[in-house]
Design a protein around this motif. Structure first.
Motif, PDB file in Angstrom:
ATOM      1  N   ARG A 119       0.916  -1.076   0.075  1.00 45.26           N
ATOM      2  CA  ARG A 119       0.015  -0.149   0.013  1.00 45.26           C
ATOM      3  C   ARG A 119       0.736   1.310   0.043  1.00 45.26           C
ATOM      4  NH1 ARG A 119      -2.108  -3.515   3.236  1.00 45.26           N
ATOM      5  NH2 ARG A 119      -1.180  -2.613   5.200  1.00 45.26           N
ATOM      6  N   VAL A 120       2.121   1.096  -0.043  1.00 42.81           N
ATOM      7  CA  VAL A 120       3.042   2.293  -0.221  1.00 42.81           C
ATOM      8  C   VAL A 120       3.817   2.272  -1.552  1.00 42.81           C
ATOM      9  CG1 VAL A 120       5.057   3.563   0.813  1.00 42.81           C
ATOM     10  CG2 VAL A 120       3.025   2.392   2.437  1.00 42.81           C
ATOM     11  N   THR A 121       4.504   1.211  -1.554  1.00 37.88           N
ATOM     12  CA  THR A 121       5.291   0.972  -2.812  1.00 37.88           C
ATOM     13  C   THR A 121       4.792  -0.120  -3.727  1.00 37.88           C
ATOM     14  OG1 THR A 121       6.686  -0.532  -1.923  1.00 37.88           O
ATOM     15  CG2 THR A 121       7.566   1.979  -1.871  1.00 37.88           C
ATOM     16  N   PHE A 122       3.713  -0.938  -3.456  1.00 37.85           N
ATOM     17  CA  PHE A 122       3.135  -1.991  -4.333  1.00 37.85           C
ATOM     18  C   PHE A 122       1.640  -1.935  -3.471  1.00 37.85           C
ATOM     19  CE2 PHE A 122       4.930  -4.669  -1.248  1.00 37.85           C
ATOM     20  CZ  PHE A 122       3.927  -5.670  -0.864  1.00 37.85           C
ATOM     21  N   GLU A 123       0.697  -2.604  -4.208  1.00 38.49           N
ATOM     22  CA  GLU A 123      -0.453  -2.925  -3.718  1.00 38.49           C
ATOM     23  C   GLU A 123      -0.994  -4.331  -4.432  1.00 38.49           C
ATOM     24  OE1 GLU A 123      -3.057   0.401  -4.365  1.00 38.49           O
ATOM     25  OE2 GLU A 123      -2.918   0.348  -6.734  1.00 38.49           O
ATOM     26  N   TYR A 124      -1.900  -4.736  -3.847  1.00 36.62           N
ATOM     27  CA  TYR A 124      -2.743  -5.805  -4.709  1.00 36.62           C
ATOM     28  C   TYR A 124      -4.079  -5.476  -5.018  1.00 36.62           C
ATOM     29  CZ  TYR A 124       1.035  -9.354  -3.091  1.00 36.62           C
ATOM     30  OH  TYR A 124       2.133  -9.730  -2.959  1.00 36.62           O
ATOM     31  N   THR A 125      -4.413  -5.713  -6.212  1.00 43.18           N
ATOM     32  CA  THR A 125      -5.682  -5.499  -6.636  1.00 43.18           C
ATOM     33  C   THR A 125      -6.534  -6.756  -7.170  1.00 43.18           C
ATOM     34  OG1 THR A 125      -4.967  -5.194  -9.074  1.00 43.18           O
ATOM     35  CG2 THR A 125      -4.482  -3.518  -7.720  1.00 43.18           C
ATOM     36  N   ALA A 126      -7.487  -6.511  -7.897  1.00 43.46           N
ATOM     37  CA  ALA A 126      -8.458  -7.547  -8.097  1.00 43.46           C
ATOM     38  C   ALA A 126      -7.718  -8.517  -9.170  1.00 43.46           C
ATOM     39  CB  ALA A 126      -9.768  -7.001  -8.622  1.00 43.46           C
ATOM     40  N   THR A 127      -6.929  -7.893 -10.171  1.00 44.14           N
ATOM     41  CA  THR A 127      -6.167  -8.366 -10.958  1.00 44.14           C
ATOM     42  C   THR A 127      -4.954  -8.793 -10.820  1.00 44.14           C
ATOM     43  OG1 THR A 127      -5.463  -6.199 -12.036  1.00 44.14           O
ATOM     44  CG2 THR A 127      -7.666  -7.280 -12.878  1.00 44.14           C
ATOM     45  N   GLY A 128      -4.493  -8.809  -9.705  1.00 44.19           N
ATOM     46  CA  GLY A 128      -2.886  -9.021  -9.425  1.00 44.19           C
ATOM     47  C   GLY A 128      -2.347  -7.622  -8.659  1.00 44.19           C
ATOM     48  N   PRO A 129      -1.275  -7.844  -8.482  1.00 48.15           N
ATOM     49  CA  PRO A 129      -0.206  -6.952  -7.880  1.00 48.15           C
ATOM     50  C   PRO A 129       0.064  -5.648  -8.550  1.00 48.15           C
ATOM     51  CG  PRO A 129       1.123  -8.651  -8.273  1.00 48.15           C
ATOM     52  CD  PRO A 129      -0.020  -9.395  -8.371  1.00 48.15           C
ATOM     53  N   ARG A 130       0.388  -4.445  -8.341  1.00 42.52           N
ATOM     54  CA  ARG A 130       0.408  -3.376  -8.926  1.00 42.52           C
ATOM     55  C   ARG A 130       1.666  -2.521  -8.128  1.00 42.52           C
ATOM     56  NH1 ARG A 130      -1.296   2.105 -10.261  1.00 42.52           N
ATOM     57  NH2 ARG A 130      -2.465   1.961  -8.044  1.00 42.52           N
ATOM     58  N   GLY A 131       2.842  -2.228  -8.990  1.00 41.82           N
ATOM     59  CA  GLY A 131       3.954  -1.508  -8.343  1.00 41.82           C
ATOM     60  C   GLY A 131       3.465  -0.008  -8.426  1.00 41.82           C
ATOM     61  N   LEU A 132       3.868   0.836  -7.265  1.00 42.86           N
ATOM     62  CA  LEU A 132       3.384   2.227  -7.214  1.00 42.86           C
ATOM     63  C   LEU A 132       4.772   2.894  -7.510  1.00 42.86           C
ATOM     64  CD1 LEU A 132       1.270   1.748  -4.023  1.00 42.86           C
ATOM     65  CD2 LEU A 132       0.628   1.953  -6.562  1.00 42.86           C
ATOM     66  N   LEU A 133       5.811   2.346  -7.835  1.00 38.69           N
ATOM     67  CA  LEU A 133       6.950   3.179  -8.096  1.00 38.69           C
ATOM     68  C   LEU A 133       7.255   3.531  -9.572  1.00 38.69           C
ATOM     69  CD1 LEU A 133       9.288   1.868  -5.106  1.00 38.69           C
ATOM     70  CD2 LEU A 133       8.081   4.157  -5.256  1.00 38.69           C
ATOM     71  N   GLN A 134       6.589   3.914 -10.414  1.00 38.79           N
ATOM     72  CA  GLN A 134       6.529   4.037 -11.807  1.00 38.79           C
ATOM     73  C   GLN A 134       7.100   5.077 -12.217  1.00 38.79           C
ATOM     74  OE1 GLN A 134       2.512   3.140 -13.088  1.00 38.79           O
ATOM     75  NE2 GLN A 134       2.005   1.413 -11.952  1.00 38.79           N
ATOM     76  N   GLY A 135       7.490   4.897 -13.588  1.00 43.38           N
ATOM     77  CA  GLY A 135       8.306   6.161 -14.485  1.00 43.38           C
ATOM     78  C   GLY A 135       9.563   6.510 -13.986  1.00 43.38           C
ATOM     79  N   LYS A 136      10.274   5.548 -13.520  1.00 38.45           N
ATOM     80  CA  LYS A 136      11.792   5.505 -13.052  1.00 38.45           C
ATOM     81  C   LYS A 136      12.705   5.111 -13.820  1.00 38.45           C
ATOM     82  CE  LYS A 136      10.287   5.960  -8.124  1.00 38.45           C
ATOM     83  NZ  LYS A 136      10.408   7.623  -8.308  1.00 38.45           N
ATOM     84  N   LYS A 137      13.594   5.412 -14.127  1.00 36.58           N
ATOM     85  CA  LYS A 137      15.059   4.733 -14.942  1.00 36.58           C
ATOM     86  C   LYS A 137      15.775   4.226 -13.665  1.00 36.58           C
ATOM     87  CE  LYS A 137      17.536   3.639 -18.416  1.00 36.58           C
ATOM     88  NZ  LYS A 137      17.282   2.724 -19.451  1.00 36.58           N
ATOM     89  N   VAL A 138      16.075   2.871 -14.018  1.00 41.84           N
ATOM     90  CA  VAL A 138      17.210   2.197 -12.907  1.00 41.84           C
ATOM     91  C   VAL A 138      18.252   1.790 -13.965  1.00 41.84           C
ATOM     92  CG1 VAL A 138      17.596   0.344 -11.529  1.00 41.84           C
ATOM     93  CG2 VAL A 138      15.281   1.498 -11.614  1.00 41.84           C
ATOM     94  N   TYR A 139      19.629   1.976 -13.513  1.00 40.11           N
ATOM     95  CA  TYR A 139      20.962   1.563 -13.850  1.00 40.11           C
ATOM     96  C   TYR A 139      21.177   0.709 -12.764  1.00 40.11           C
ATOM     97  CZ  TYR A 139      20.284   5.406 -17.296  1.00 40.11           C
ATOM     98  OH  TYR A 139      19.894   6.217 -18.454  1.00 40.11           O
ATOM     99  N   ALA A 140      21.405  -0.845 -13.286  1.00 32.01           N
ATOM    100  CA  ALA A 140      22.285  -1.643 -12.188  1.00 32.01           C
ATOM    101  C   ALA A 140      23.588  -1.929 -12.744  1.00 32.01           C
ATOM    102  CB  ALA A 140      21.339  -2.813 -11.956  1.00 32.01           C
ATOM    103  N   VAL A 141      24.558  -1.507 -12.007  1.00 35.80           N
ATOM    104  CA  VAL A 141      25.952  -1.853 -12.406  1.00 35.80           C
ATOM    105  C   VAL A 141      26.486  -3.179 -11.870  1.00 35.80           C
ATOM    106  CG1 VAL A 141      28.595  -1.047 -12.211  1.00 35.80           C
ATOM    107  CG2 VAL A 141      26.468   0.629 -12.648  1.00 35.80           C
ATOM    108  N   LEU A 142      26.646  -4.240 -12.530  1.00 33.59           N
ATOM    109  CA  LEU A 142      26.683  -5.392 -11.906  1.00 33.59           C
ATOM    110  C   LEU A 142      28.431  -6.014 -12.057  1.00 33.59           C
ATOM    111  CD1 LEU A 142      23.827  -7.330 -13.588  1.00 33.59           C
ATOM    112  CD2 LEU A 142      23.904  -6.417 -11.397  1.00 33.59           C
ATOM    113  N   THR A 143      28.752  -6.201 -11.027  1.00 32.57           N
ATOM    114  CA  THR A 143      30.234  -6.603 -10.850  1.00 32.57           C
ATOM    115  C   THR A 143      30.704  -7.937 -10.228  1.00 32.57           C
ATOM    116  OG1 THR A 143      30.560  -5.557  -8.880  1.00 32.57           O
ATOM    117  CG2 THR A 143      31.208  -4.168 -10.615  1.00 32.57           C
ATOM    118  N   ARG A 144      31.150  -8.877 -11.154  1.00 34.87           N
ATOM    119  CA  ARG A 144      31.243 -10.276 -10.955  1.00 34.87           C
ATOM    120  C   ARG A 144      32.733 -10.589 -11.025  1.00 34.87           C
ATOM    121  NH1 ARG A 144      26.744 -11.576 -14.058  1.00 34.87           N
ATOM    122  NH2 ARG A 144      24.706 -10.726 -12.801  1.00 34.87           N
TER     123      ARG A 144
END
Length: 211
Positions: A119-144
């Motif tokens: 109910r803050v960053t996601f919520e469950y609806t009648a059709t399933g979960p819905r994320g509430l942190l939309q419209g963001k660009k994410v870059y993940a720098v992966l080091t292995r």
């Protein structure tokens, strides 16, 4: 534009030394700032500012109505609230993600647990979960230390895609530095590949901003 950088290495970055993931995340965030004059950067280093794990007292605090929480419970929830507020305010998120034992670090998992709140960053609806942190660009720098991209041993990418999408963040770009522990030449090549990926990502961001 607001940029949020999350450093999730177990090693704090100090005077130019420290983890590859933090160093590359720093470079990406700095380049994005240059590409977007006036952009504001917030850095959360989870080694310097460790976030507590999700445990039973934390769950009890979260499930207790705010007006009924003890001072200790309120203080614990406030720690998570601060991370959520940082993320809600961000337009762009830069994640420094080292691979530890084929997964993400404890530091990053604690952050993910803290920002994942019904109910803050996601919520469950009648059709399933819905994320509430939309419209963001994410870059993940992966080091292995080894090379796992596109193999069954890479559990990081599916996990991050799933959990970020669950929260509404579906525009995720991965930048790889692999083979860092396979000798000096492999390390140099891995860092060069990552920096090429950073340059390409920033070029695209700059082009989209102009358009």
């Amino acid at each position: 534009m607001n940029i949020l950088q999350i450093n999730s290495s177990a090693r704090a970055f100090d005077n130019g030394q420290g983890s590859h993931s933090t160093r590359l995340a720093n470079e990406l965030a700095a380049a994005l700032q240059q590409a977007h004059p006036g952009a504001q950067l917030t850095v959360r280093d989870l080694a310097r500012q460790p976030h507590p794990a999700l445990d039973e007292p934390t769950l009890q605090a979260l499930f207790t109505p705010a007006e009924a929480r003890t001072p200790e419970q309120a203080a614990r929830v406030a720690l998570d609230d601060a991370l959520i507020a940082e993320l809600q305010a961000a337009d762009v998120v830069v994640l420094g993600v080292p691979m530890y034992n084929f997964g993400v670090s404890t530091q990053l998992k604690n952050w993910i647990d803290a920002i994942s709140r019904a109910r803050v960053t996601f919520e469950y609806t009648a059709t399933g979960p819905r994320g509430l942190l939309q419209g963001k660009k994410v870059y993940a720098v992966l080091t292995r230390g080894g090379k796992y991209r596109g193999t069954p041993a890479d559990s990081q990418v599916p996990y991050l895609k799933t959990v970020l999408a669950f929260l509404g963040m579906t525009d995720v770009e991965f930048i790889y530095a692999e083979g860092l522990n396979m000798g000096p030449e492999a390390e140099a090549a891995a860092l060069a590949d990552a920096r090429n990926g950073i340059a390409a990502a920033v070029h695209t961001a700059r082009t989209e901003a102009i358009a």
